[in-house]
Design an enzyme around this catalytic site. Structure first.
Site, short mmCIF file in Angstrom:
data_model
loop_
_atom_site.label_atom_id
_atom_site.label_comp_id
_atom_site.label_asym_id
_atom_site.label_seq_id
_atom_site.Cartn_x
_atom_site.Cartn_y
_atom_site.Cartn_z
NE ARG A 11 60.17 19.42 -28.27
CZ ARG A 11 60.56 18.88 -27.12
NH1 ARG A 11 60.15 17.67 -26.78
NH2 ARG A 11 61.31 19.54 -26.29
CG LEU A 12 60.17 10.93 -33.05
CD1 LEU A 12 59.95 9.59 -32.34
CD2 LEU A 12 60.04 10.75 -34.55
CB ILE A 13 55.26 14.32 -35.91
CG1 ILE A 13 56.08 15.51 -36.45
CG2 ILE A 13 53.76 14.58 -36.08
CD1 ILE A 13 55.82 16.84 -35.82
CG ASN A 42 61.62 16.25 -41.56
OD1 ASN A 42 61.86 17.38 -41.09
ND2 ASN A 42 62.42 15.21 -41.34
CG HIS A 79 67.17 13.80 -42.22
ND1 HIS A 79 67.15 14.02 -40.86
CD2 HIS A 79 68.21 12.95 -42.46
CE1 HIS A 79 68.13 13.32 -40.30
NE2 HIS A 79 68.78 12.66 -41.24
#
Ligand code: GAR
Length: 192
Positions: free
Chosen positions: A91-93, A107, A109
């Site tokens: 989810r986007l913060i 994060n 990735h």
């Protein structure tokens, strides 16, 4: 000892690698809480096996991102969490978390950003036909996989074999995240 929270939505192999680095003394930190938006994700079982408390929530039972993030911030403050480590949190913060933890959210990735941001970066890379992809550790800002880059490592694609490519990526992720977190959380450590 730095108090951290790990956010995850999936299997939790990165959570486990971080927890193991803590237990074997490589990383001086404590995972106070695992936060998940997927109450049935395997990361919950892993956290329980290590005795790490879990805060699981279902986004759809809140009226907004701000509403569930406010509850997360409360849970983090109760545990005096200093850093947020995203490990497969899909989810986007939002602003609520970003402003509560400015420059304290990282994060990982599974691509060499800025290539292949967003979902299924490994699938995107294979679909594109790149021969080399990789892993990026970066600070989180309001964008999707956009903040300042802390570390990257290259991984050779195994052509036509997604599973094998994914396995290589995971192995590199576990090592790169551990090293990055040691540098970030234990900057005076002599262990690296
Ligand atoms: C990892 O490959 C991580 O890089 C990726 O999710 C996987 C989680 O694996 N994250 C993203 O794609 C974020 N955009 P894990 O649950 O086994 O740690």
């Amino acid at each position: 000892t730095t108090k951290v929270a790990v956010f995850a939505s999936g299997s939790g192999s990165n959570f486990q690698a971080i927890q193991e680095a803590i237990e074997n003394g490589e990383l001086d930190a404590k995972i106070e809480l695992v936060i998940t938006d997927k109450p049935n994700a395997y990361v919950v079982t892993r956290a329980e096996n290590f005795g790490v408390p879990v805060f699981a929530f279902s986004a759809k039972s809140y009226e907004s991102k701000a509403a569930y993030e406010a509850e997360i911030v409360q849970a983090l403050r109760n545990k005096e969490v200093e850093w947020i480590i995203l490990a497969g949190y899909m989810r986007l913060i939002g602003n609520t978390l970003l402003s509560a933890y400015p420059n304290r959210i990282v994060n990982i990735h599974p691509s060499l950003l800025p290539s292949f941001p967003g979902k299924d970066a490994i699938g995107q890379a294979m679909e594109h036909g790149v021969k080399i992809t990789g892993v990026t550790v970066h600070f989180v800002d309001e964008g999707m996989d956009t903040g300042p880059i802390l570390a990257q490592a290259a991984v050779e694609v195994v052509e036509g074999n997604r599973e094998a490519t994914e396995e290589r990526i995971h192995t590199v992720e576990h090592e790169l995240y551990k090293k990055s977190l040691i540098q970030l959380l234990n900057p005076t450590s002599k262990l690296h």
